[in-house]
Scaffold this active site. Structure first.
Site, PDB file in Angstrom:
ATOM      1  N   LEU A  47       0.834  -1.204   0.000  1.00 28.72           N
ATOM      2  CA  LEU A  47       0.000   0.000   0.000  1.00 28.72           C
ATOM      3  C   LEU A  47       0.867   1.251   0.000  1.00 28.72           C
ATOM      4  O   LEU A  47       0.707   2.155   0.813  1.00 28.72           O
ATOM      5  CB  LEU A  47      -0.939  -0.017   1.212  1.00 28.72           C
ATOM      6  CG  LEU A  47      -1.885  -1.226   1.269  1.00 28.72           C
ATOM      7  CD1 LEU A  47      -2.619  -1.270   2.605  1.00 28.72           C
ATOM      8  CD2 LEU A  47      -2.871  -1.199   0.116  1.00 28.72           C
ATOM      9  N   SER A  70       0.211   1.514 -15.547  1.00 26.94           N
ATOM     10  CA  SER A  70       0.726   2.866 -15.781  1.00 26.94           C
ATOM     11  C   SER A  70      -0.307   3.885 -15.303  1.00 26.94           C
ATOM     12  O   SER A  70      -1.503   3.677 -15.456  1.00 26.94           O
ATOM     13  CB  SER A  70       1.005   3.077 -17.276  1.00 26.94           C
ATOM     14  OG  SER A  70       1.511   4.382 -17.511  1.00 26.94           O
ATOM     15  N   LYS A 128       4.587  -3.505 -20.660  1.00 21.11           N
ATOM     16  CA  LYS A 128       4.879  -2.360 -19.785  1.00 21.11           C
ATOM     17  C   LYS A 128       6.346  -1.956 -19.880  1.00 21.11           C
ATOM     18  O   LYS A 128       6.689  -0.766 -19.818  1.00 21.11           O
ATOM     19  CB  LYS A 128       4.514  -2.716 -18.335  1.00 21.11           C
ATOM     20  CG  LYS A 128       4.804  -1.621 -17.297  1.00 21.11           C
ATOM     21  CD  LYS A 128       4.085  -0.323 -17.610  1.00 21.11           C
ATOM     22  CE  LYS A 128       4.017   0.645 -16.445  1.00 21.11           C
ATOM     23  NZ  LYS A 128       5.173   0.760 -15.595  1.00 21.11           N
ATOM     24  N   HIS A 138       6.615   0.031 -22.991  1.00 24.95           N
ATOM     25  CA  HIS A 138       5.942   1.309 -22.683  1.00 24.95           C
ATOM     26  C   HIS A 138       6.890   2.245 -21.947  1.00 24.95           C
ATOM     27  O   HIS A 138       7.017   3.425 -22.288  1.00 24.95           O
ATOM     28  CB  HIS A 138       4.695   1.012 -21.843  1.00 24.95           C
ATOM     29  CG  HIS A 138       4.084   2.203 -21.157  1.00 24.95           C
ATOM     30  ND1 HIS A 138       4.611   2.737 -20.004  1.00 24.95           N
ATOM     31  CD2 HIS A 138       2.980   2.942 -21.455  1.00 24.95           C
ATOM     32  CE1 HIS A 138       3.865   3.758 -19.617  1.00 24.95           C
ATOM     33  NE2 HIS A 138       2.875   3.902 -20.477  1.00 24.95           N
ATOM     34  N   GLU A 178       8.660   5.817 -22.892  1.00 25.69           N
ATOM     35  CA  GLU A 178       8.557   6.953 -21.961  1.00 25.69           C
ATOM     36  C   GLU A 178       9.911   7.612 -21.739  1.00 25.69           C
ATOM     37  O   GLU A 178      10.016   8.843 -21.687  1.00 25.69           O
ATOM     38  CB  GLU A 178       7.979   6.438 -20.645  1.00 25.69           C
ATOM     39  CG  GLU A 178       7.779   7.457 -19.551  1.00 25.69           C
ATOM     40  CD  GLU A 178       7.314   6.789 -18.279  1.00 25.69           C
ATOM     41  OE1 GLU A 178       8.126   6.711 -17.329  1.00 25.69           O
ATOM     42  OE2 GLU A 178       6.156   6.328 -18.226  1.00 25.69           O
ATOM     43  N   TYR A 179      10.974   6.791 -21.631  1.00 27.16           N
ATOM     44  CA  TYR A 179      12.323   7.338 -21.466  1.00 27.16           C
ATOM     45  C   TYR A 179      12.640   8.292 -22.620  1.00 27.16           C
ATOM     46  O   TYR A 179      13.147   9.394 -22.425  1.00 27.16           O
ATOM     47  CB  TYR A 179      13.359   6.213 -21.465  1.00 27.16           C
ATOM     48  CG  TYR A 179      13.595   5.510 -20.154  1.00 27.16           C
ATOM     49  CD1 TYR A 179      12.535   5.135 -19.337  1.00 27.16           C
ATOM     50  CD2 TYR A 179      14.870   5.186 -19.749  1.00 27.16           C
ATOM     51  CE1 TYR A 179      12.756   4.460 -18.148  1.00 27.16           C
ATOM     52  CE2 TYR A 179      15.108   4.515 -18.557  1.00 27.16           C
ATOM     53  CZ  TYR A 179      14.050   4.150 -17.763  1.00 27.16           C
ATOM     54  OH  TYR A 179      14.264   3.497 -16.583  1.00 27.16           O
TER      55      TYR A 179
END
Length: 308
Positions: free
Chosen positions: A21, A125, A179, A182, A186-187
């Site tokens: 959490l 994401s 992912k 993905h 993103e980088y």
């Protein structure tokens, strides 16, 4: 806007165990509960945990159980999955929603299969904004297990057509592989925005860099959520002077390049973005000292001496 329990009418409500959490796990629990699902959480921090241990969490769930794991990739996830294998029963289902390397998924799935427990890997994401905006989900595993967990996925994904925020990418491992790619993309996107920002900052002709970047948010081909986040950062700190140019990487960029090499796929943008992150951590670069020495040797170019 997030779906309410009333809007979920007609969609089956499920019970879910959620392990981990932290920033994302906590917000996922809140989003799922707001959609009407019952979530029993476990975290080592007792202030946010609903249970005292993994065994206690499992005891609070009705069979057949679904348990979602959101802990750091690597040994913490492997150890958690192994412990769940001993605690869960035939017909239960484990979902790894962390950033595990896709090669770990087959190992985890086979371990749980020995206990007749199902396994899904989910690339997630959305970051800290997912609670309100929803999470993009990329899932790997058996179709029957995916369908069983679909009420959870539908509550977590963004509003709109399911296929625009959710994909069943393939068999076990496919979700985390998707992912990984993905995040490699993103980088590259982040590096392009960063280089553009630096060029604008360096240009004497541009007087208001934040205004230029904000002006890209509508109508331009580079408009995106990442651009919106850059604008937000510049609103808070117009020259980003409060930050150090030190950038970590969480692993996915490296794994993406490994796969690019394994599949002979050129990935110059992603590789350059990853290496730029490495460069950001160097107070003094041995490579750049060597370049300076070579330029001095063959061309007599001036060099700066240490302490000079």
């Amino acid at each position: 806007m997030q779906r309410s329990a009333q809007e979920q009418e007609g969609i089956s409500m499920v019970q879910l165990g959620l392990i981990g959490l932290g920033k994302m796990g906590f917000n996922m629990r809140e989003r799922l509960r707001a959609a009407g699902h019952e979530v029993v959480g476990y975290d080592r921090n007792p202030e946010v945990s609903d249970s005292e241990s993994l065994a206690d969490l499992v005891s609070k769930l009705s069979a057949p159980r679904i348990v979602w794991v959101m802990v750091p990739a690597g040994e913490p996830t492997r150890a958690t999955v192994a412990e769940l294998g001993e605690l869960l029963s035939e017909g239960d289902l484990v979902i790894d929603g962390g950033n595990s390397k896709f090669t770990d998924d087959k190992i985890n799935a086979e371990l749980l299969a020995g206990h007749k427990v199902g396994y899904l890997d989910v690339g997630v994401s959305g970051g800290v904004w997912g609670k309100d905006n929803g999470y993009g989900l990329m899932v790997g595993g058996a179709a029957a297990d995916v369908e069983r967990a679909m009420p959870i996925f539908d509550a977590l994904r963004p509003e709109g057509p399911r296929e625009e925020g959710f994909s069943h990418a393939g068999a076990v491992g496919a979700g985390h592989y998707a992912k990984m790619v993905h995040n490699g993309i993103e980088y590259g996107l982040m590096q392009a925005f960063a280089e553009g920002f630096e060029l604008l900052e360096s240009a004497k002709v541009v007087e208001d860099v934040p205004a230029v970047i904000k002006g890209w948010q509508r109508g331009t081909v580079v408009r995106s959520w990442l651009l919106d986040l850059l604008v937000r950062a510049l609103d808070e700190d117009p020259e980003l002077d409060d930050l150090e140019g030190y950038v970590e990487d969480s692993g996915e960029g490296r794994w993406t390049l490994e796969e690019a090499i394994n599949n002979a796929v050129p990935a110059p943008v992603i590789s350059a973005a990853l290496f730029a992150r490495f460069a950001s951590r160097q107070e003094d670069s041995a490579a750049m000292r060597a370049v300076a020495a070579l330029r001095n040797q063959f061309g007599g170019h001036a060099v700066k001496k240490v302490g000079g």
